[in-house]
Write an enzyme that holds these catalytic residues in place. Structure first.
Site, PDB file in Angstrom:
ATOM      1  N   ARG A   1      -2.283  98.472  43.572  1.00  0.00           N
ATOM      2  CA  ARG A   1      -0.854  98.618  43.875  1.00  0.00           C
ATOM      3  C   ARG A   1      -0.001  97.715  42.970  1.00  0.00           C
ATOM      4  NH1 ARG A   1       3.327  95.375  45.006  1.00  0.00           N
ATOM      5  NH2 ARG A   1       2.000  94.097  46.352  1.00  0.00           N
TER       6      ARG A   1
ATOM      7  N   CYS B   1       6.239  92.598  39.237  1.00  0.00           N
ATOM      8  CA  CYS B   1       7.166  93.365  40.058  1.00  0.00           C
ATOM      9  C   CYS B   1       8.184  93.986  39.115  1.00  0.00           C
ATOM     10  CB  CYS B   1       7.867  92.460  41.078  1.00  0.00           C
ATOM     11  SG  CYS B   1       9.171  93.305  41.986  1.00  0.00           S
TER      12      CYS B   1
HETATM   13  P1  HMG Z   1      17.290 104.023  47.847  1.00  0.00           P
HETATM   14  O1  HMG Z   1      17.493 104.863  46.651  1.00  0.00           O
HETATM   15  O2  HMG Z   1      18.259 102.924  48.123  1.00  0.00           O
HETATM   16  O3  HMG Z   1      17.027 104.841  49.159  1.00  0.00           O
HETATM   17  O4  HMG Z   1      15.831 103.393  47.736  1.00  0.00           O
HETATM   18  P2  HMG Z   1      17.777 105.951  49.854  1.00  0.00           P
HETATM   19  O5  HMG Z   1      17.329 105.806  51.281  1.00  0.00           O
HETATM   20  O6  HMG Z   1      19.233 105.955  49.538  1.00  0.00           O
HETATM   21  O7  HMG Z   1      17.103 107.289  49.229  1.00  0.00           O
HETATM   22  C1  HMG Z   1      17.363 107.741  47.922  1.00  0.00           C
HETATM   23  C2  HMG Z   1      16.355 108.801  47.530  1.00  0.00           C
HETATM   24  O8  HMG Z   1      15.037 108.239  47.550  1.00  0.00           O
HETATM   25  C3  HMG Z   1      16.331 109.978  48.482  1.00  0.00           C
HETATM   26  O9  HMG Z   1      15.926 111.114  47.730  1.00  0.00           O
HETATM   27  C4  HMG Z   1      15.202 109.607  49.425  1.00  0.00           C
HETATM   28  O10 HMG Z   1      14.614 110.714  50.042  1.00  0.00           O
HETATM   29  C5  HMG Z   1      14.238 108.953  48.477  1.00  0.00           C
HETATM   30  P3  HMG Z   1      17.010 112.107  47.069  1.00  0.00           P
HETATM   31  O11 HMG Z   1      17.812 112.572  48.229  1.00  0.00           O
HETATM   32  O12 HMG Z   1      17.805 111.285  46.082  1.00  0.00           O
HETATM   33  O13 HMG Z   1      16.145 113.138  46.398  1.00  0.00           O
HETATM   34  N1  HMG Z   1      13.365 107.991  49.170  1.00  0.00           N
HETATM   35  C6  HMG Z   1      12.038 108.073  49.188  1.00  0.00           C
HETATM   36  N2  HMG Z   1      11.161 108.930  48.646  1.00  0.00           N
HETATM   37  C7  HMG Z   1       9.856 108.707  48.879  1.00  0.00           C
HETATM   38  N3  HMG Z   1       9.382 107.657  49.618  1.00  0.00           N
HETATM   39  C8  HMG Z   1      10.229 106.790  50.176  1.00  0.00           C
HETATM   40  C9  HMG Z   1      11.627 106.985  49.960  1.00  0.00           C
HETATM   41  N4  HMG Z   1      12.706 106.290  50.356  1.00  0.00           N
HETATM   42  C10 HMG Z   1      13.768 106.920  49.877  1.00  0.00           C
HETATM   43  N5  HMG Z   1       9.766 105.778  50.890  1.00  0.00           N
HETATM   44  C11 HMG Z   1      13.866 102.187  48.266  1.00  0.00           C
HETATM   45  C12 HMG Z   1      15.331 102.407  48.590  1.00  0.00           C
HETATM   46  C13 HMG Z   1      13.384 100.890  48.893  1.00  0.00           C
HETATM   47  C14 HMG Z   1      13.050 103.335  48.824  1.00  0.00           C
HETATM   48  C15 HMG Z   1      13.725 102.137  46.734  1.00  0.00           C
HETATM   49  O14 HMG Z   1      14.576 101.139  46.248  1.00  0.00           O
HETATM   50  C16 HMG Z   1      12.324 101.845  46.293  1.00  0.00           C
HETATM   51  O15 HMG Z   1      11.412 102.641  46.481  1.00  0.00           O
HETATM   52  N6  HMG Z   1      12.145 100.699  45.617  1.00  0.00           N
HETATM   53  C17 HMG Z   1      10.870 100.303  45.071  1.00  0.00           C
HETATM   54  C18 HMG Z   1      10.525  98.970  45.576  1.00  0.00           C
HETATM   55  C19 HMG Z   1       9.157  98.562  45.055  1.00  0.00           C
HETATM   56  O16 HMG Z   1       8.189  99.284  45.193  1.00  0.00           O
HETATM   57  N7  HMG Z   1       9.083  97.361  44.446  1.00  0.00           N
HETATM   58  C20 HMG Z   1       7.852  96.833  43.974  1.00  0.00           C
HETATM   59  C21 HMG Z   1       6.952  96.444  45.108  1.00  0.00           C
HETATM   60  S1  HMG Z   1       7.427  94.903  45.911  1.00  0.00           S
HETATM   61  C22 HMG Z   1       6.557  93.721  45.004  1.00  0.00           C
HETATM   62  O17 HMG Z   1       5.971  94.040  44.001  1.00  0.00           O
HETATM   63  C23 HMG Z   1       6.506  92.324  45.533  1.00  0.00           C
HETATM   64  C24 HMG Z   1       5.160  91.995  46.219  1.00  0.00           C
HETATM   65  O18 HMG Z   1       4.075  92.241  45.349  1.00  0.00           O
HETATM   66  C25 HMG Z   1       5.150  90.540  46.683  1.00  0.00           C
HETATM   67  C26 HMG Z   1       5.499  89.540  45.567  1.00  0.00           C
HETATM   68  O19 HMG Z   1       4.961  89.633  44.453  1.00  0.00           O
HETATM   69  O20 HMG Z   1       6.307  88.648  45.868  1.00  0.00           O
HETATM   70  C27 HMG Z   1       4.956  92.870  47.478  1.00  0.00           C
HETATM   71 MG    MG Z   2       3.426  90.918  43.784  1.00  0.00          MG
END
Ligand code: HMG
Ligand code: MG
Length: 309
Positions: free
Chosen positions: A19, A245
């Site tokens: 992931r 990230c």
């Molecule tokens: P958004 O665009 O603000 O959400 O995204 P929305 O609710 O306004 O939806 C917009 C569109 O996205 C819509 O589709 C939704 O259906 C779709 P449209 O009508 O435009 O066709 N949508 C989705 N589709 C599939 N699955 C979903 C989903 N949600 C909405 N779950 C959201 C908000 C959070 C979903 C977006 O910003 C996102 O996916 N961000 C990615 C965040 C991410 O994965 N970041 C990396 C992981 S975190 C990390 O790495 C840190 C960690 O490792 C710890 C550390 O290192 O500290 C964990």
């Molecule tokens: Mg991380």
């Protein structure tokens, strides 16, 4: 940690390469290759793994095959916990549909990183989780929580540790069984780690705390040692040291699973990870991402004195 009985000499390694590692690759890695890497990781003895993310494929296209990968990865994995990131109710619906036994919710201790990463304020994230977590629990799905940017934020700089502790406590109160504290951009040092972990331990039992340390500046193992000495027994790691990230500029990979397993084994701690096999898995990871990875052990090999000639 899982429910099995474990001694103080057992350290759980929570593998996030599929992931955290692959979300940061430039190109899309084929589902078939992800399955090959998963097999290699399971062969190495890893039993807690994060498979993928049910986030928006528009934002993280690398994991757009989440359903397909989970469907093919999940069957007949007894004794193994496979999890995935879930940001909202759409993500939960997808994860439940795929049959995940565990999910992880995530937010940041810094407002700016939370907005960049999830387009929400921290308060809004908590509102989303307050609806989502009970639904997951009612469906028999365990929930882990991440707090990012605990050691520092790429936008806001240092973050007050008491703020991080308060956020972690809120996640646990919502029903997360454990929080993983993230040094998202790898800026931490052991003194700071002792401070953060010490504050957490004052309010939360140690089995509810894991650390997720990106190794951007080479301090991850030193920070892990500091936390081990305080009794922490679960650490996230990524095979080959892959990761980052996409919404945290400058974030390099997590501590490499093979390097962590090596250090722990040399210290007489058990991990269940076979060093030769995790080296093989790191080699698989290098092959599928088609570039050298930063982990050390897969290049150096385990410590095996040679016969003098
Ligand atoms: P958004 O665009 O603000 O959400 O995204 P929305 O609710 O306004 O939806 C917009 C569109 O996205 C819509 O589709 C939704 O259906 C779709 P449209 O009508 O435009 O066709 N949508 C989705 N589709 C599939 N699955 C979903 C989903 N949600 C909405 N779950 C959201 C908000 C959070 C979903 C977006 O910003 C996102 O996916 N961000 C990615 C965040 C991410 O994965 N970041 C990396 C992981 S975190 C990390 O790495 C840190 C960690 O490792 C710890 C550390 O290192 O500290 C964990
Ligand atoms: Mg991380």
């Amino acid at each position: 940690m899982t429910d099995e009985v474990r001694t103080d000499d057992f350290v759980s390694i929570y593998e996030v390469g599929l992931r955290d590692g692959l979300q940061n690759e430039r190109g899309f890695i084929a589902t078939e290759d992800k399955l090959v890497l998963l097999e290699a990781l399971l062969d190495a003895g890893l039993r807690r793994l994060e498979l993928t993310s049910f986030v928006s494929p528009k934002w993280v296209p690398q994991l757009a095959d989440a359903e397909e990968f989970a469907r093919r990865a999940l069957p007949s994995r007894s004794g193994t916990t496979l999890s995935a990131l879930v940001p909202n109710d759409t993500g939960l619906e997808r994860a439940l549909g795929a049959g995940l036994p565990e999910i992880a919710v995530f937010l940041s201790a810094s407002e700016t990183h939370n907005r960049k990463n999830t387009h929400k304020s921290i308060d809004r994230s908590f509102e989303v989780f307050a609806e989502l977590v009970p639904v997951a629990l009612a469906a028999g799905v365990r929930v882990r929580g991440y707090v990012s940017t605990v050691w520092g934020c790429p936008y806001e700089g240092p973050i007050a540790p008491e703020r991080c502790v308060a956020i972690a406590e809120r996640l646990l109160l919502l029903g997360c069984y454990q929080v993983s504290l993230g040094d998202t951009i790898g800026v931490g040092d052991p003194k700071q780690t002792r401070d953060i972990v010490g504050r957490m331990l004052a309010v939360v039992p140690r089995e509810k705390i894991a650390l997720h340390l990106h190794d951007t500046r080479g301090t991850a193992l030193a920070n892990i040692l500091a936390a081990l000495e305080l009794g922490i027994r679960e650490f996230d790691a990524s095979v080959g040291g892959m990761g980052g990230c996409p919404y945290a500029p400058g974030a390099a990979g997590n501590v490499a699973t093979e390097d962590l397993a090596y250090m722990l084994e040399r210290m007489g701690l058990e991990t269940g990870v076979d060093l030769e096999r995790i080296i093989a898995a790191a080699n698989v990871a290098e092959r599928i991402v088609a570039r050298p990875l930063p982990g050390r052990l897969h290049r150096a090999g385990p410590f095996k004195p040679r016969a003098a000639s």
